[in-house]
Design an enzyme around this catalytic site. Sequence first.
Site, PDB file in Angstrom:
ATOM      1  N   HIS A   1       0.678  -1.253  -0.063  1.00 26.63           N
ATOM      2  CA  HIS A   1      -0.071   0.080   0.000  1.00 26.63           C
ATOM      3  C   HIS A   1       0.827   1.201   0.281  1.00 26.63           C
ATOM      4  CE1 HIS A   1      -3.426  -2.437   0.358  1.00 26.63           C
ATOM      5  NE2 HIS A   1      -3.087  -2.872   1.764  1.00 26.63           N
ATOM      6  N   ASP A   4      -3.005 -11.178  -1.456  1.00 25.18           N
ATOM      7  CA  ASP A   4      -3.558 -10.546  -0.238  1.00 25.18           C
ATOM      8  C   ASP A   4      -4.710 -10.411  -0.307  1.00 25.18           C
ATOM      9  OD1 ASP A   4      -1.720  -8.541   2.242  1.00 25.18           O
ATOM     10  OD2 ASP A   4      -3.899  -8.095   1.721  1.00 25.18           O
ATOM     11  N   HIS A  10      -6.347  -7.696   0.606  1.00 27.49           N
ATOM     12  CA  HIS A  10      -6.414  -6.284   0.117  1.00 27.49           C
ATOM     13  C   HIS A  10      -6.115  -6.131  -1.072  1.00 27.49           C
ATOM     14  CE1 HIS A  10      -6.408  -6.186   4.695  1.00 27.49           C
ATOM     15  NE2 HIS A  10      -7.252  -5.484   4.497  1.00 27.49           N
TER      16      HIS A  10
HETATM   17  C1  TV1 Z   1      -4.116   0.167  15.453  1.00 30.70           C
HETATM   18  C2  TV1 Z   1      -4.687  -0.821  16.423  1.00 30.70           C
HETATM   19  C3  TV1 Z   1      -4.666   0.264  14.245  1.00 30.70           C
HETATM   20  C4  TV1 Z   1      -5.728  -1.678  16.077  1.00 30.70           C
HETATM   21  C5  TV1 Z   1      -5.774  -0.750  12.284  1.00 30.70           C
HETATM   22  C6  TV1 Z   1      -8.016  -2.784   9.970  1.00 30.70           C
HETATM   23  C7  TV1 Z   1      -5.396  -0.764  13.858  1.00 30.70           C
HETATM   24  C8  TV1 Z   1      -6.851  -1.880  11.936  1.00 30.70           C
HETATM   25  C9  TV1 Z   1      -6.118  -1.745  14.528  1.00 30.70           C
HETATM   26  C10 TV1 Z   1      -7.268  -1.778  10.481  1.00 30.70           C
HETATM   27  C11 TV1 Z   1      -7.260  -2.688  13.047  1.00 30.70           C
HETATM   28  C12 TV1 Z   1      -7.732  -1.338   8.526  1.00 30.70           C
HETATM   29  C13 TV1 Z   1      -8.709   1.299   7.319  1.00 30.70           C
HETATM   30  C14 TV1 Z   1      -8.844   3.408   8.638  1.00 30.70           C
HETATM   31  C15 TV1 Z   1      -9.714   3.679   6.806  1.00 30.70           C
HETATM   32  C16 TV1 Z   1      -8.492   2.882   7.453  1.00 30.70           C
HETATM   33  C17 TV1 Z   1       0.346  -5.395   5.065  1.00 30.70           C
HETATM   34  C18 TV1 Z   1      -9.233   5.753   7.827  1.00 30.70           C
HETATM   35  C19 TV1 Z   1      -8.896  -4.385  13.734  1.00 30.70           C
HETATM   36  C20 TV1 Z   1      -0.744  -5.275   3.856  1.00 30.70           C
HETATM   37  C21 TV1 Z   1      -4.049  -2.591   5.923  1.00 30.70           C
HETATM   38  C22 TV1 Z   1      -5.695  -2.387   6.510  1.00 30.70           C
HETATM   39  C23 TV1 Z   1      -3.989  -3.795   5.450  1.00 30.70           C
HETATM   40  C24 TV1 Z   1      -5.953  -0.905   6.692  1.00 30.70           C
HETATM   41  C25 TV1 Z   1      -2.540  -3.904   4.997  1.00 30.70           C
HETATM   42  C26 TV1 Z   1      -7.385  -0.698   7.213  1.00 30.70           C
HETATM   43  C27 TV1 Z   1      -2.253  -5.185   4.138  1.00 30.70           C
HETATM   44  N1  TV1 Z   1      -8.399  -2.518   8.713  1.00 30.70           N
HETATM   45  N2  TV1 Z   1      -7.107  -2.557  14.122  1.00 30.70           N
HETATM   46  N3  TV1 Z   1      -7.136  -1.007   9.531  1.00 30.70           N
HETATM   47  N4  TV1 Z   1      -9.897   4.627   7.788  1.00 30.70           N
HETATM   48  N5  TV1 Z   1      -7.221   0.757   7.393  1.00 30.70           N
HETATM   49  O1  TV1 Z   1      -9.618   0.816   7.047  1.00 30.70           O
HETATM   50  O2  TV1 Z   1      -2.940  -5.330   3.000  1.00 30.70           O
HETATM   51  O3  TV1 Z   1      -2.627  -6.454   4.830  1.00 30.70           O
HETATM   52  O4  TV1 Z   1      -8.235  -3.412  12.693  1.00 30.70           O
HETATM   53 ZN    ZN Z   2      -3.897  -7.404   3.498  1.00 34.82          ZN
HETATM   54 CA    CA Z   3      -4.711  -8.577  -3.316  1.00 32.19          CA
END
Ligand code: TV1
Ligand code: ZN
Ligand code: CA
Length: 391
Positions: A153, A188, A190
């Site tokens: 990302h 992945d 995502h």
């Molecule tokens: C801190 C503590 C951060 C607990 C983030 C889930 C946390 C998430 C947390 C979380 C979580 C996301 C969004 C937020 C839209 C954003 C490595 C502005 C339990 C490659 C990234 C996902 C995936 C980001 C990364 C997503 C990868 N989901 N707990 N954050 N708002 N962010 O939705 O592709 O796997 O979830």
């Molecule tokens: Zn992911």
């Molecule tokens: Ca993917």
Amino acid sequence: SQSCPDGAKRRVCYYYDRAIASVDYGEHHAMIPRRVDMAHALIRSYGLLRDMDRLRTRPATAEEISGFHDGGYVGLLQDVTSEGFKAGGEMTHRAKGFNVGEVSEDHVSIDNPPFAGLWDYCQRYAGGSLAAARALASEEVDIAINWSGGMHHACHKTASGFCYVNDIVIAIMELLRHFRRVLYVDIDVHHGDGVETAFIDSNRVMTVSFHQRTKDFFPKERGFVSHVGVGKGQYRAVNVPMNKGMNDEAYHGMFKPIMSKVMDVFKPEAIVMQCGGDSLSGDRLGHLNLSIAGHAQCVSFMRSFGTPLLLLGGGGYTINHVAACWCYETAVAIGKEINDDIPVHCYDMYYESQGYKLHYPVDKKLKNNNTDSYMAQTKSTVLQNLSELEA
Ligand code: TV1
Ligand code: ZN
Ligand code: CA
């Protein structure tokens, strides 16, 4: 090297840096770098280190990282450790412009927190992917592995989705010095937005992402079938959106025909595969329903073409599942069968819930929300787009 299901042998090299194991995104954060240490401990206890060369390298330099990222952003990442963060402070303000430390909509979680050792962490995982790319370019190895990489990302001047430095883009840029066309495959859960954007108008890189695309799932508004790339890159961005509950059989009904066609029309000279473990059944963030065998079949399928292959990690938030998966995929890369019983080792207690077996059962109660007609339609549109590249 060993013989394998497709009868051929592969020379495999493997990057592992134990400094990454102690990286901490913060107490309640979903991303736990220690899962790479858990995978490594399993790989070692199965005796797989004997079948691979260990890739030893230095951390990536600021210059190498600046090959893709903005200089001001690289400067910020370097300063995070030295200056520290105080609420309302100058550094905090500066970092927010780069999406580091920005509090998300729920006002609690911070996707990309600043933490001690952040820059060192980025240099190490990016250094691993860069060294892996160079090993493949040297043609001394067939498959290179970096389970600590795969941070798909990260953008030119912003952190995003737990990713700060995009090691994948940096590795692909290195591969492009030696190979005419590079294929990127992302399993992945995502969408691989950072990599897709970096090469959106390139005819030398094709990006393919399989992902969950449901309302509000991260990253929003990305990864639609209709997003096919622009300019010289038209039809060289491929997106396969899925609803919740995708199982092995349904996934491979899409993956295999699509990837066969991709290989056929694009004819890559190298393949980079992001093997995020959050597409596995029972993930804390993802809602697909793949078994480890189903996930690993994607790896063995891409391996079977005999094209130089870079295997990277990525997401994966149920850490025992991820570690078991990446260990099994390391065995697949080598071409070795491994026993389902997890050997006694330092992390073995993490596998109690799966009966100390590598292969845990998928969620039998999770319904596949992808109808046959949805999957047929998606597959047909993707294949039709790809046929535009036929000579
Ligand atoms: C801190 C503590 C951060 C607990 C983030 C889930 C946390 C998430 C947390 C979380 C979580 C996301 C969004 C937020 C839209 C954003 C490595 C502005 C339990 C490659 C990234 C996902 C995936 C980001 C990364 C997503 C990868 N989901 N707990 N954050 N708002 N962010 O939705 O592709 O796997 O979830
Ligand atoms: Zn992911
Ligand atoms: Ca993917």
